[in-house]
Design a protein around this motif. Structure first.
Motif, short mmCIF file in Angstrom:
data_model
loop_
_atom_site.label_atom_id
_atom_site.label_comp_id
_atom_site.label_asym_id
_atom_site.label_seq_id
_atom_site.Cartn_x
_atom_site.Cartn_y
_atom_site.Cartn_z
N UNK A 113 24.56 7.82 75.72
CA UNK A 113 25.66 6.89 75.45
C UNK A 113 25.46 6.30 74.07
N UNK A 114 26.57 5.83 73.48
CA UNK A 114 26.50 5.24 72.15
C UNK A 114 27.14 3.86 72.15
N UNK A 115 26.68 3.03 71.23
CA UNK A 115 27.26 1.70 71.06
C UNK A 115 28.61 1.86 70.39
N UNK A 116 29.67 1.68 71.18
CA UNK A 116 31.02 1.88 70.67
C UNK A 116 31.59 0.69 69.94
N UNK A 117 30.83 -0.42 69.85
CA UNK A 117 31.38 -1.62 69.21
C UNK A 117 31.40 -1.51 67.69
N UNK A 149 34.31 18.48 67.97
CA UNK A 149 33.57 19.54 67.29
C UNK A 149 32.29 19.03 66.61
N UNK A 150 32.30 17.79 66.24
CA UNK A 150 31.12 17.23 65.56
C UNK A 150 30.13 16.60 66.55
N UNK A 151 30.31 16.87 67.83
CA UNK A 151 29.44 16.26 68.84
C UNK A 151 27.97 16.60 68.61
N UNK A 152 27.69 17.82 68.10
CA UNK A 152 26.30 18.22 67.90
C UNK A 152 25.56 17.31 66.93
N UNK A 153 26.30 16.59 66.06
CA UNK A 153 25.65 15.65 65.14
C UNK A 153 25.07 14.44 65.87
N UNK A 154 25.61 14.13 67.06
CA UNK A 154 25.08 13.00 67.82
C UNK A 154 23.61 13.19 68.19
N UNK A 170 17.88 11.72 67.41
CA UNK A 170 16.54 12.06 66.94
C UNK A 170 16.12 11.16 65.78
N UNK A 171 17.07 10.84 64.90
CA UNK A 171 16.78 9.89 63.81
C UNK A 171 16.44 8.52 64.36
N UNK A 172 17.21 8.08 65.38
CA UNK A 172 16.94 6.78 65.99
C UNK A 172 15.52 6.69 66.54
N UNK A 173 15.10 7.75 67.19
CA UNK A 173 13.79 7.73 67.85
C UNK A 173 12.63 7.88 66.86
N UNK A 211 13.70 5.46 63.23
CA UNK A 211 14.15 4.10 63.57
C UNK A 211 15.36 3.66 62.74
N UNK A 212 16.20 4.59 62.36
CA UNK A 212 17.49 4.25 61.77
C UNK A 212 18.47 5.36 62.10
N UNK A 213 19.75 5.06 61.96
CA UNK A 213 20.78 6.04 62.26
C UNK A 213 22.16 5.46 62.00
N UNK A 214 23.19 6.26 62.31
CA UNK A 214 24.57 5.84 62.09
C UNK A 214 25.19 5.26 63.36
N UNK A 215 24.70 5.68 64.51
CA UNK A 215 25.14 5.14 65.79
C UNK A 215 23.92 4.82 66.63
#
Length: 660
Positions: free
Chosen positions: A556-560, A592-597, A602-605, A608-612
């Motif tokens: 899940x992603x932070x949709x806010x 189509x861009x779902x694979x970027x999630x 992986x960047x978040x983990x 410790x930074x990311x876009x979502x």
């Protein structure tokens, strides 16, 4: 007052007596030396023209060679005796010119007064094709052609040289005045062991075809061998240079040996070429030593030497190793703009080096890779001082390189200690502690060169991000094929797989460029990344998945908000509080861009930074999936520590504590 006056009087008497006694001692010593010199001179015979002619006409055999024995004489070549001076050179020159066999002039243990002119013993000839003297035999002419440049440029003046055909022996010979071998071409050996040169000796622009030996010779004034060519071995073992020694613009075709020599003034090898081994070991250099723009084709040995002045190697080429083992540096060694062959190393084991006073200067990013010590034991202080030296010069890459080398040696030392443990002490706390220390140090060295190589750390992170992104995508999108397939579409598969291989390839290339042990680094990375996820995947797909919400993503992603953010304190699971849970929505599988999630996760983990802010859902979640995500998150904590530590060590001034 009377007592005080008597005390002063007695003190003055004592001082006067002490000074008189000291003067007597100096007088006795001086008379002793004078008596010794007079006795040494009295044992010698004054060379006369009659004796000279007799010795010339009746040469003796020494080592199978005709030798004109002028040893143990006093030869007066001063201006007070012009007739003898003229006849001395004329008779010797005539004999040497007319002889068809090699001749040696033996001046051993002779006292030579006045200026010694070597040109008056040789044959003067022009160095041009067809212009060589007819007095020279074919072998001598061939040798001269080999060592001389006979072809001239238009308008260039034909040079003239003085050919000395005979061998020369000056063993224990003493020259009271100047010695002039300027522009000489010496075809035979020159042996001048234990000789004494009281005044200047001029050997400029000379060629020495055979060996020259000045071992234990004393030069009290300047010795000038500039612009000379040495075709065979050159020995100055134990030589004493009380004044400047010049060898600039010279060419040494064989071994040069200055072992155990001492230099009171400047030693100049500027712009010289060394084809053979150069040995400056066990020598004492009081002033500057200059090797600017020189070339070393073989090893340079400076073992157990003392350098009290600056040693200048600017713009110098080194093809083989440099050995400074057990030497002492009191000022500076300058290796700026020096060029090193790939096999060149500088051995500094046992080097006496105080970074508060002395310096080693070299090109940033190069000199640190050249400096080398074979073992850590006994060299820790040296390495620490060298690291401080380069940090004070703000040559951070070189300081880091030496730290990396130090820790590699420490790892080797730990490995030896682990292997050397007896069977009785295996599995003791100390042994297990060494095992853990060895493993930890191995990881830090292989994955980041002990925090000194940001490029390596970045390449490792790139491979890890690509691997876990593909892993999470596969676990989330490839659920089952029967009865109802839950699999990704072809476009998404091509995108994620191709991006994975591209990032992995870039990471592997980066590792090969950044470290000297790329295969070990890749093996270490494979051990960290592959076994645990592989076991979990096998378990997951062997038992199958039958939980609720099977057709819904695990993430899940932070949709806010959608923004680039740092998430150092983030955990990979959504919070329990309903107010916060409402903000998290399942990621969009159908886009189509779902694979970027999955790359974002992986960047978040890891970084410790990311876009979502992407996290795990907490309902109907297989434990194996949660374990995989938490495993990467745990690795990410260790990785971000390694990354920040590396940045603090590679960016000057970011962390001043590491300088001490």
């Amino acid at each position: 007052m009377k007592i005080f006056g008597l005390f002063q009087l007695n003190l003055k008497v004592f001082i006067i007596k002490f000074l008189l006694l000291l003067s007597c001692c100096w007088l006795i010593i001086g008379l002793g030396n004078l008596e010794h010199n007079l006795a040494w001179a009295e044992t010698k015979t004054l060379l006369t023209l009659e004796i000279l002619q007799s010795r010339i006409e009746q040469p003796i055999q020494k080592e199978g060679i005709d030798t004109i024995d002028l040893s143990n004489f006093i030869i007066d070549l001063s201006n007070k005796n012009p007739e003898f001076n003229q006849q001395f050179y004329q008779q010797l020159q005539t004999k040497l010119i007319r002889s068809n066999k090699p001749i040696v002039l033996d001046f051993s243990q002779t006292l030579i007064k006045g200026k010694f002119e070597a040109k008056d013993l040789g044959i003067s000839t022009r160095l041009a094709e067809g212009a060589l003297s007819s007095l020279l035999n074919p072998l001598e002419q061939e040798t001269i052609k080999e060592y001389s440049q006979l072809s001239l440029q238009p308008g260039e003046q034909i040079p003239t040289v003085n050919i000395i055909r005979s061998g020369l022996k000056f063993q224990q010979t003493e020259f009271t005045d100047q010695v002039d071998f300027n522009n000489s071409f010496c075809l035979q050996k020159i042996i001048a062991t234990e000789a004494k040169f009281r005044q200047e000796s001029n050997w400029i622009n000379s060629i020495f075809v055979r060996e020259i030996d000045f071992s234990n010779t004393r030069f009290q004034k300047e010795a000038n061998f500039s612009y000379s060519n040495f075709g065979s071995k050159v020995k100055f073992v134990g030589g004493q240079f009380l004044a400047q020694a010049n060898f600039n613009n010279s060419y040494f075709q064989n071994k040069l040996d200055f072992q155990s020599a001492s230099f009171e003034q400047l030693l100049d090898f500027n712009n010289s070429n060394f084809e053979g081994l150069v040995n400056l070991s066990k020598s004492d250099f009081k002033q500057r030593v200059i090797f600017i723009k020189s070339r070393f084709q073989e090893s340079l040995l400076m073992i157990n030497s003392i350098f009290e002045g600056m040693v200048d190697f600017r713009d110098t080429f080194f093809k083989k190793p440099i050995d400074l083992q057990d030497s002492i540096i009191l000022e500076q060694i300058n290796l700026s703009n020096a060029v090193f062959a790939p096999q060149t190393k500088i051995n500094v084991a046992g080097l006496g080096f105080d970074s508060d006073v002395a310096k080693i200067i070299g090109e940033t990013g190069i000199i640190g890779k050249i400096i080398n010590v074979p073992i850590l034991e006994g060299n820790e202080i040296i390495l620490r001082n060298l690291i401080r030296n380069f940090r004070r010069l703000e040559q951070i890459p070189d300081a880091n390189q030496l730290e990396y080398q130090r820790e590699k040696l420490r790892l080797k030392q730990l490995g030896s200690q682990i292997i050397a443990v007896s069977w009785q002490t295996i599995f003791s706390l100390s042994w297990l502690g060494k095992i853990l220390a060895w493993l930890g140090l191995s990881l830090v060295l292989l994955l980041g060169n002990y925090g000194t190589n940001f490029s390596l750390v970045f390449a490792v992170g790139l491979i890890a991000i690509a691997f876990f992104s593909l892993l999470f995508w596969f676990v989330d999108r490839y659920r089952r094929r029967v009865p109802k397939p839950i699999v990704p579409n072809r476009y998404e598969t091509i995108c994620i797989v191709s991006s994975y291989w591209a990032l992995t390839l870039f990471g592997i290339i980066g590792i090969f460029q950044a470290t000297d042990r790329p295969w070990l680094t890749l093996a270490c990375l494979a051990i960290i990344l592959l076994p645990i996820p592989a076991l979990l995947l096998i378990r997951l797909y062997s038992q199958g998945r039958y939980h609720n919400l099977l057709d819904l993503t695990y993430f899940v992603e932070d949709g806010s908000m959608r923004q680039f953010r740092l998430m150092l304190g983030r955990l990979p699971i959504i919070p329990r509080f309903p107010f916060f849970r409402d903000r998290y929505e399942p990621i969009l599988w159908e886009r189509k861009w779902n694979w970027l999630n999955y790359y974002d996760l992986s960047l978040n983990n890891l970084l410790k930074f990311g876009f979502n802010d992407i996290r795990l859902r907490d309902r109907d979640l297989p434990g194996i999936v949660a374990t995989l995500v938490w495993y990467q998150w745990a690795l990410g904590v260790l990785y971000i520590i390694l990354l920040l530590w590396t940045l603090s060590r590679t960016i000057p001034g970011l962390n001043l504590l590491i300088y001490f």
